[in-house]
Scaffold this motif. Structure first.
Motif, PDB file in Angstrom:
ATOM      1  N   GLN A 119      67.110 -18.139 -17.870  1.00  0.00           N
ATOM      2  CA  GLN A 119      66.596 -16.783 -17.688  1.00  0.00           C
ATOM      3  C   GLN A 119      65.336 -16.798 -16.819  1.00  0.00           C
ATOM      4  OE1 GLN A 119      65.275 -14.916 -21.319  1.00  0.00           O
ATOM      5  NE2 GLN A 119      66.363 -13.038 -20.778  1.00  0.00           N
ATOM      6  N   ARG A 120      64.426 -17.714 -17.101  1.00  0.00           N
ATOM      7  CA  ARG A 120      63.191 -17.831 -16.326  1.00  0.00           C
ATOM      8  C   ARG A 120      63.506 -18.199 -14.882  1.00  0.00           C
ATOM      9  NH1 ARG A 120      60.308 -20.471 -19.735  1.00  0.00           N
ATOM     10  NH2 ARG A 120      61.272 -22.479 -19.326  1.00  0.00           N
ATOM     11  N   LYS A 121      64.408 -19.159 -14.698  1.00  0.00           N
ATOM     12  CA  LYS A 121      64.762 -19.608 -13.350  1.00  0.00           C
ATOM     13  C   LYS A 121      65.354 -18.455 -12.544  1.00  0.00           C
ATOM     14  CE  LYS A 121      66.690 -23.606 -13.136  1.00  0.00           C
ATOM     15  NZ  LYS A 121      67.631 -24.731 -13.185  1.00  0.00           N
ATOM     16  N   VAL A 122      66.288 -17.722 -13.146  1.00  0.00           N
ATOM     17  CA  VAL A 122      66.927 -16.602 -12.455  1.00  0.00           C
ATOM     18  C   VAL A 122      65.905 -15.515 -12.136  1.00  0.00           C
ATOM     19  CG1 VAL A 122      68.571 -14.710 -12.778  1.00  0.00           C
ATOM     20  CG2 VAL A 122      69.233 -17.038 -13.378  1.00  0.00           C
ATOM     21  N   TYR A 123      65.057 -15.182 -13.109  1.00  0.00           N
ATOM     22  CA  TYR A 123      64.054 -14.145 -12.904  1.00  0.00           C
ATOM     23  C   TYR A 123      63.099 -14.520 -11.762  1.00  0.00           C
ATOM     24  CZ  TYR A 123      60.027 -11.162 -13.536  1.00  0.00           C
ATOM     25  OH  TYR A 123      58.988 -10.303 -13.294  1.00  0.00           O
ATOM     26  N   LEU A 124      62.599 -15.747 -11.772  1.00  0.00           N
ATOM     27  CA  LEU A 124      61.645 -16.168 -10.739  1.00  0.00           C
ATOM     28  C   LEU A 124      62.301 -16.241  -9.363  1.00  0.00           C
ATOM     29  CD1 LEU A 124      59.588 -18.860 -12.677  1.00  0.00           C
ATOM     30  CD2 LEU A 124      58.869 -16.558 -12.033  1.00  0.00           C
ATOM     31  N   MET A 125      63.544 -16.709  -9.312  1.00  0.00           N
ATOM     32  CA  MET A 125      64.246 -16.752  -8.024  1.00  0.00           C
ATOM     33  C   MET A 125      64.412 -15.340  -7.473  1.00  0.00           C
ATOM     34  SD  MET A 125      67.156 -19.633  -8.771  1.00  0.00           S
ATOM     35  CE  MET A 125      67.968 -19.569  -7.195  1.00  0.00           C
ATOM     36  N   SER A 126      64.734 -14.414  -8.355  1.00  0.00           N
ATOM     37  CA  SER A 126      64.976 -13.041  -7.929  1.00  0.00           C
ATOM     38  C   SER A 126      63.681 -12.327  -7.553  1.00  0.00           C
ATOM     39  CB  SER A 126      65.680 -12.277  -9.046  1.00  0.00           C
ATOM     40  OG  SER A 126      65.720 -10.909  -8.764  1.00  0.00           O
ATOM     41  N   ARG A 127      62.710 -12.363  -8.431  1.00  0.00           N
ATOM     42  CA  ARG A 127      61.509 -11.551  -8.234  1.00  0.00           C
ATOM     43  C   ARG A 127      60.438 -12.231  -7.397  1.00  0.00           C
ATOM     44  NH1 ARG A 127      64.768  -8.093  -9.700  1.00  0.00           N
ATOM     45  NH2 ARG A 127      64.195  -6.485 -11.201  1.00  0.00           N
ATOM     46  N   ARG A 128      60.196 -13.505  -7.615  1.00  0.00           N
ATOM     47  CA  ARG A 128      59.131 -14.189  -6.879  1.00  0.00           C
ATOM     48  C   ARG A 128      59.601 -14.604  -5.491  1.00  0.00           C
ATOM     49  NH1 ARG A 128      56.250 -19.186  -9.508  1.00  0.00           N
ATOM     50  NH2 ARG A 128      55.283 -17.573 -10.747  1.00  0.00           N
ATOM     51  N   ASN A 129      60.817 -15.166  -5.407  1.00  0.00           N
ATOM     52  CA  ASN A 129      61.294 -15.703  -4.137  1.00  0.00           C
ATOM     53  C   ASN A 129      62.150 -14.718  -3.356  1.00  0.00           C
ATOM     54  OD1 ASN A 129      60.001 -18.026  -4.947  1.00  0.00           O
ATOM     55  ND2 ASN A 129      61.855 -18.965  -5.741  1.00  0.00           N
ATOM     56  N   GLY A 130      62.537 -13.603  -3.988  1.00  0.00           N
ATOM     57  CA  GLY A 130      63.319 -12.592  -3.285  1.00  0.00           C
ATOM     58  C   GLY A 130      64.752 -13.001  -2.985  1.00  0.00           C
ATOM     59  N   VAL A 131      65.295 -13.912  -3.770  1.00  0.00           N
ATOM     60  CA  VAL A 131      66.673 -14.370  -3.552  1.00  0.00           C
ATOM     61  C   VAL A 131      67.621 -13.319  -4.120  1.00  0.00           C
ATOM     62  CG1 VAL A 131      68.315 -16.225  -4.025  1.00  0.00           C
ATOM     63  CG2 VAL A 131      65.900 -16.763  -3.728  1.00  0.00           C
ATOM     64  N   LYS A 132      68.677 -13.034  -3.388  1.00  0.00           N
ATOM     65  CA  LYS A 132      69.645 -12.025  -3.826  1.00  0.00           C
ATOM     66  C   LYS A 132      70.496 -12.567  -4.966  1.00  0.00           C
ATOM     67  CE  LYS A 132      69.717  -9.898   0.561  1.00  0.00           C
ATOM     68  NZ  LYS A 132      69.938  -8.993   1.390  1.00  0.00           N
ATOM     69  N   TYR A 133      70.987 -11.647  -5.798  1.00  0.00           N
ATOM     70  CA  TYR A 133      71.771 -12.029  -6.968  1.00  0.00           C
ATOM     71  C   TYR A 133      72.977 -12.892  -6.591  1.00  0.00           C
ATOM     72  CZ  TYR A 133      69.281  -8.626  -9.922  1.00  0.00           C
ATOM     73  OH  TYR A 133      68.337  -7.946 -10.633  1.00  0.00           O
ATOM     74  N   ARG A 134      73.647 -12.527  -5.520  1.00  0.00           N
ATOM     75  CA  ARG A 134      74.832 -13.272  -5.096  1.00  0.00           C
ATOM     76  C   ARG A 134      74.473 -14.720  -4.760  1.00  0.00           C
ATOM     77  NH1 ARG A 134      76.929 -10.643  -0.281  1.00  0.00           N
ATOM     78  NH2 ARG A 134      76.856  -8.864  -1.644  1.00  0.00           N
ATOM     79  N   GLU A 135      73.339 -14.901  -4.088  1.00  0.00           N
ATOM     80  CA  GLU A 135      72.905 -16.250  -3.728  1.00  0.00           C
ATOM     81  C   GLU A 135      72.486 -17.050  -4.965  1.00  0.00           C
ATOM     82  OE1 GLU A 135      69.692 -18.412  -0.762  1.00  0.00           O
ATOM     83  OE2 GLU A 135      70.154 -16.283  -0.481  1.00  0.00           O
ATOM     84  N   ILE A 136      71.817 -16.402  -5.899  1.00  0.00           N
ATOM     85  CA  ILE A 136      71.435 -17.070  -7.148  1.00  0.00           C
ATOM     86  C   ILE A 136      72.686 -17.516  -7.887  1.00  0.00           C
ATOM     87  CG2 ILE A 136      70.364 -16.753  -9.411  1.00  0.00           C
ATOM     88  CD1 ILE A 136      68.462 -14.716  -8.070  1.00  0.00           C
ATOM     89  N   ALA A 137      73.673 -16.619  -7.956  1.00  0.00           N
ATOM     90  CA  ALA A 137      74.927 -16.948  -8.634  1.00  0.00           C
ATOM     91  C   ALA A 137      75.583 -18.164  -7.981  1.00  0.00           C
ATOM     92  CB  ALA A 137      75.869 -15.749  -8.601  1.00  0.00           C
ATOM     93  N   GLY A 138      75.565 -18.225  -6.668  1.00  0.00           N
ATOM     94  CA  GLY A 138      76.138 -19.368  -5.966  1.00  0.00           C
ATOM     95  C   GLY A 138      75.388 -20.656  -6.238  1.00  0.00           C
TER      96      GLY A 138
END
Length: 162
Positions: A119-138
């Motif tokens: 949860q922390r990893k996904v949240y930080l990737m999304s909000r801090r690094n601006g990574v899109k959900y699709r890219e995080i999922a990949g």
């Protein structure tokens, strides 16, 4: 399809010109180099779908779009900073504003510590690094819905802290 050798040739022939094009538009050498690298990284990732005869106009279109995105992000950052407490003309926050800021940082840190690792990893990737959900999922080999679920849960937890 753009082969590895063709990509290398395109890179060597066009990198400086694309970087100069971006520099002309944004006026920042470091940003121009970073944005040009991002353009070529995207081209490298998508090279299976590209043809060598149409690559140059695509590079400049991608560079122009990259500049626009860069301006949008900078404008968003500036608006955010201007809305923060303590961002006065003198630049010195009041003691009350400093205390509020410290409390907010402590609450945010506590919330991050309470999140699961994923949860922390996904949240930080999304909000801090601006990574899109699709890219995080990949990257994490999960579905986009799972990413949405993790971000939603993280935001709920953060809301309870503030």
């Amino acid at each position: 399809m753009l082969s590895r050798e063709e990509f290398k040739e395109v890179f060597e022939l066009n990198f400086d010109a694309v970087r100069d094009f971006i520099f002309y538009r944004c006026g920042d050498r470091e940003a121009a180099s970073d944005l040009a690298q991002d353009v070529f990284l995207t081209v490298r990732e998508k090279r299976e779908f590209l043809k060598g005869d149409r690559i140059k106009p695509l590079l400049y279109k991608m560079a122009a779009d990259s500049c626009i995105n860069h301006y949008r992000k900078e404008r968003y950052r500036m608006n955010y900073r201007q809305g923060l407490p303590g961002e006065k003309d003198d630049g010195n926050p009041s003691p009350e504003e400093e205390m509020i800021c410290r409390e907010s940082v402590a609450a945010c840190t506590e919330a991050l510590e309470q999140m699961s690792e994923t949860q922390r990893k996904v949240y930080l990737m999304s909000r801090r690094n601006g990574v899109k959900y699709r890219e995080i999922a990949g990257r994490l080999h999960v579905s986009v819905k799972t990413v949405e679920k993790h971000v939603s849960a993280a935001l709920r937890l953060l809301r309870t802290k503030f």
